[in-house]
Design a protein around this motif. Sequence first.
Motif, PDB file in Angstrom:
ATOM      1  N   MET A  38       0.831  -1.207   0.000  1.00  0.00           N
ATOM      2  CA  MET A  38       0.000   0.000   0.000  1.00  0.00           C
ATOM      3  C   MET A  38       0.861   1.250   0.000  1.00  0.00           C
ATOM      4  SD  MET A  38      -3.006  -1.187   2.664  1.00  0.00           S
ATOM      5  CE  MET A  38      -3.840   0.388   2.666  1.00  0.00           C
ATOM      6  N   ALA A  39       1.949   1.215   0.750  1.00  0.00           N
ATOM      7  CA  ALA A  39       2.830   2.381   0.815  1.00  0.00           C
ATOM      8  C   ALA A  39       3.475   2.656  -0.541  1.00  0.00           C
ATOM      9  CB  ALA A  39       3.906   2.160   1.876  1.00  0.00           C
ATOM     10  N   PHE A  40       3.859   1.589  -1.260  1.00  0.00           N
ATOM     11  CA  PHE A  40       4.488   1.781  -2.566  1.00  0.00           C
ATOM     12  C   PHE A  40       3.484   2.343  -3.574  1.00  0.00           C
ATOM     13  CE2 PHE A  40       5.894   0.173  -6.757  1.00  0.00           C
ATOM     14  CZ  PHE A  40       7.091   0.880  -6.828  1.00  0.00           C
ATOM     15  N   VAL A  41       2.278   1.798  -3.599  1.00  0.00           N
ATOM     16  CA  VAL A  41       1.254   2.308  -4.520  1.00  0.00           C
ATOM     17  C   VAL A  41       0.880   3.744  -4.154  1.00  0.00           C
ATOM     18  CG1 VAL A  41      -1.131   2.011  -5.295  1.00  0.00           C
ATOM     19  CG2 VAL A  41       0.362   0.020  -5.083  1.00  0.00           C
ATOM     20  N   ASP A  42       0.891   4.055  -2.871  1.00  0.00           N
ATOM     21  CA  ASP A  42       0.621   5.422  -2.439  1.00  0.00           C
ATOM     22  C   ASP A  42       1.654   6.378  -3.029  1.00  0.00           C
ATOM     23  OD1 ASP A  42      -0.820   7.353  -0.605  1.00  0.00           O
ATOM     24  OD2 ASP A  42       1.220   7.533   0.169  1.00  0.00           O
ATOM     25  N   SER A  43       2.928   5.955  -3.059  1.00  0.00           N
ATOM     26  CA  SER A  43       3.983   6.788  -3.653  1.00  0.00           C
ATOM     27  C   SER A  43       3.705   7.047  -5.127  1.00  0.00           C
ATOM     28  CB  SER A  43       5.346   6.106  -3.491  1.00  0.00           C
ATOM     29  OG  SER A  43       5.707   6.007  -2.132  1.00  0.00           O
ATOM     30  N   ILE A  44       3.248   6.018  -5.827  1.00  0.00           N
ATOM     31  CA  ILE A  44       2.927   6.175  -7.256  1.00  0.00           C
ATOM     32  C   ILE A  44       1.749   7.121  -7.434  1.00  0.00           C
ATOM     33  CG2 ILE A  44       2.011   4.937  -9.256  1.00  0.00           C
ATOM     34  CD1 ILE A  44       3.728   2.554  -8.434  1.00  0.00           C
ATOM     35  N   SER A  45       0.735   6.990  -6.584  1.00  0.00           N
ATOM     36  CA  SER A  45      -0.447   7.859  -6.707  1.00  0.00           C
ATOM     37  C   SER A  45      -0.095   9.328  -6.488  1.00  0.00           C
ATOM     38  CB  SER A  45      -1.529   7.421  -5.714  1.00  0.00           C
ATOM     39  OG  SER A  45      -1.178   7.763  -4.385  1.00  0.00           O
ATOM     40  N   ARG A  46       0.965   9.572  -5.710  1.00  0.00           N
ATOM     41  CA  ARG A  46       1.409  10.942  -5.451  1.00  0.00           C
ATOM     42  C   ARG A  46       2.446  11.418  -6.479  1.00  0.00           C
ATOM     43  NH1 ARG A  46       0.040  12.227   0.045  1.00  0.00           N
ATOM     44  NH2 ARG A  46      -0.656  10.379   1.200  1.00  0.00           N
ATOM     45  N   GLN A  47       2.741  10.527  -7.462  1.00  0.00           N
ATOM     46  CA  GLN A  47       3.697  10.839  -8.524  1.00  0.00           C
ATOM     47  C   GLN A  47       5.118  11.015  -7.985  1.00  0.00           C
ATOM     48  OE1 GLN A  47       2.356  11.174 -12.127  1.00  0.00           O
ATOM     49  NE2 GLN A  47       1.155   9.824 -10.802  1.00  0.00           N
ATOM     50  N   LYS A  63      -4.300   8.341 -13.459  1.00  0.00           N
ATOM     51  CA  LYS A  63      -2.976   8.853 -13.114  1.00  0.00           C
ATOM     52  C   LYS A  63      -2.021   7.703 -12.783  1.00  0.00           C
ATOM     53  CE  LYS A  63      -2.798  12.452 -10.406  1.00  0.00           C
ATOM     54  NZ  LYS A  63      -2.763  13.306  -9.172  1.00  0.00           N
ATOM     55  N   ILE A  64      -2.521   6.707 -12.039  1.00  0.00           N
ATOM     56  CA  ILE A  64      -1.697   5.553 -11.684  1.00  0.00           C
ATOM     57  C   ILE A  64      -1.357   4.732 -12.922  1.00  0.00           C
ATOM     58  CG2 ILE A  64      -1.699   3.339 -10.454  1.00  0.00           C
ATOM     59  CD1 ILE A  64      -3.354   4.734  -8.254  1.00  0.00           C
ATOM     60  N   SER A  65      -2.335   4.466 -13.774  1.00  0.00           N
ATOM     61  CA  SER A  65      -2.095   3.620 -14.947  1.00  0.00           C
ATOM     62  C   SER A  65      -1.154   4.276 -15.944  1.00  0.00           C
ATOM     63  CB  SER A  65      -3.411   3.245 -15.625  1.00  0.00           C
ATOM     64  OG  SER A  65      -4.073   4.402 -16.107  1.00  0.00           O
ATOM     65  N   ASN A  66      -1.069   5.596 -15.922  1.00  0.00           N
ATOM     66  CA  ASN A  66      -0.175   6.310 -16.833  1.00  0.00           C
ATOM     67  C   ASN A  66       1.188   6.617 -16.215  1.00  0.00           C
ATOM     68  OD1 ASN A  66      -1.989   6.416 -18.991  1.00  0.00           O
ATOM     69  ND2 ASN A  66      -2.952   8.298 -18.240  1.00  0.00           N
ATOM     70  N   TYR A  67       1.373   6.223 -14.966  1.00  0.00           N
ATOM     71  CA  TYR A  67       2.647   6.505 -14.290  1.00  0.00           C
ATOM     72  C   TYR A  67       3.793   5.808 -15.027  1.00  0.00           C
ATOM     73  CZ  TYR A  67       6.155   6.909 -10.600  1.00  0.00           C
ATOM     74  OH  TYR A  67       7.293   7.202  -9.886  1.00  0.00           O
ATOM     75  N   PRO A  68       4.888   6.552 -15.337  1.00  0.00           N
ATOM     76  CA  PRO A  68       6.019   5.953 -16.065  1.00  0.00           C
ATOM     77  C   PRO A  68       6.998   5.240 -15.125  1.00  0.00           C
ATOM     78  CG  PRO A  68       6.386   8.305 -15.797  1.00  0.00           C
ATOM     79  CD  PRO A  68       5.039   8.006 -15.164  1.00  0.00           C
ATOM     80  N   LEU A  69       7.103   3.934 -15.282  1.00  0.00           N
ATOM     81  CA  LEU A  69       8.056   3.156 -14.484  1.00  0.00           C
ATOM     82  C   LEU A  69       9.412   3.146 -15.189  1.00  0.00           C
ATOM     83  CD1 LEU A  69       5.842   0.059 -13.553  1.00  0.00           C
ATOM     84  CD2 LEU A  69       6.364   2.035 -12.114  1.00  0.00           C
TER      85      LEU A  69
END
Length: 596
Positions: A42-51, A132-138
């Motif tokens: 959850m913490a990692f996905v939270d980081s992605i959601s905050r960009q 926003k999450i699905s478009n996040y660039p890894l």
Amino acid sequence: MDNNLSISNENIQRVFDWYISKRFMVNRKYQRKLVWTVEEKMAFVDSISRQYSVPLFLLAEQKTESDVKYEIIDGMQRLDAIFSFIQNEFKLKNEEFDGYFDLNTMALTKQMLDEGKLKQKTPVLPRNICTKISNYPLPFSVTDFEDCIVEEIFRRINASGRQLSRQDLRQAGAICMFSEVVRKIANKVRRDYSSSDILELSQMRAISLSNSKLDYGIKLNEVFWVKQGIITIKNMRQSMDEQMIGQILAYMLLGNRVEPTAYSLNVLYGTEGKEQEVYQKAEAEILRIGENEIISQFMEVMDELERIFDIAGKTFSELVFHNVGSAKVRSFQVIFLAIYSLMSESKIVADYNEIIKKLDNLAARELNNVGDSSWDSGAREEKIVAVKSIIAMTFSNVVKKEISQSNISDLENMLRDTCIEQQMLDLKIGFCDLTKDANYNKKCLKKIVKTLTAMVNTKPNEHGYVIVGVADSEDDADKYFRLYGDDYRKYNDFFITGINSEIIKPKLSADEYWEKIRKEIEEEPISAEMKSEILVNMRALKYYEKDIFVFDVKSNGTPQAYEGEYYERNASSVIKLESTDPRYMEMMKRVIKSKS
């Protein structure tokens, strides 16, 4: 050595498509299990959601004739966190949002939702957050390094030890024989064994450790070490079981010549002092005895211990400690090695009730100081000798070949492996009809043989198993109980009936029943080569009190026919292949490739 290195950004939507297309691979030789808790995910996905920026994902490209696959060098836990979030296995929860990923956000997840492959959980996150999450660039770094370089990179990446425990650091990238034997034994004891070391990322869940919030395949409270009160769940996540196995294995190989210390393990793993004599001697002993024989010896002792605790109706902690005291890890090692020493003398437990009496509250009588800081090889040897003398009278001499092999662990690991490779395992409750008369049904054996030929055509160079004595549903297990009055044992989602009752009904001994099956296989319409493969490798196991028959085959690359027709396994079904069927041609291509 030159290599092609590329660094790029790929959005989560595209990366999830790679995942569903089975392009992410994991090498168990150096990768850990999935160990992140739901809170860490959850913490990692939270980081992605905050960009926020996330660390680089490192992959090794593996090209095939038809596709490109990526072996994960670094980032397995993070990738699994992303994919499990998208599949609604946990939700994003922070001070602003509390909900699950909206499956209608991405084309692929919407398609899977429409097809019933995914189920939308509620509450659902706002669409703009999911977009926003699905478009996040890894960030990905992709190389085409060889395996040996990949292992070295993995070791260097984890050298700081920020994420790994001391034992994980030893194992990370270790390529010595000692580390391989420890890893394989640990897999068998935990029941997360897999027939292949290379798995798809999605398959890692079937052999990873779960907790109450994550539905992984291996339930932590059912793992031997936790169930017996030897190692805590927290320490299991830190691979303390492998550390303990390493200490036991060190004694099995070198006896009192190796100290029971962390430094000694570092040396044996080759992480420091690799030039020392103890490292060289351990590797030489593994070569002399053989990896498979060492693993078999270890698991024979583990099986005896499981039988002892099962008959006692108590855990290790309850029986030996009366649930009071500490130093259970060292105490277990002492008892294990005392039993190992007796079994090494071609002895086996003759009186289970008596050995249970000897072990009852043994910690208070003999093991009260094993936790002292003065613990060394001398103190350990003293305790092993003392426990051995206490339990020796409960053992009897036998011819070594008569000692049963690793039956309990073997069966449970085969059943666990089917969660990964369903095509290569089939379960049969028995050879008889589940009707009032319980007549022997020759058609059942014919189906088994046909299934075995289909397995060797499906995946060349991999083992296929048909296990007789295990029901594939609770309804059938209940029918077996009503018919014979013989209750079954449950292991995970499997119902182990054994075939004891159907052997007794025709008034045959187990040996006579065994020979009856072998003679009928000789009459089956298959090649002489296939008959030999089945007959040489079929074996009888004893799962606690249950008799089990196992048929084990492995293809050498030659397609096998049944009554002149070719078959292949598709999931749990046997499919006939016509010569005009594209799958027939694919099978022949695989066969030719395996021979080249």
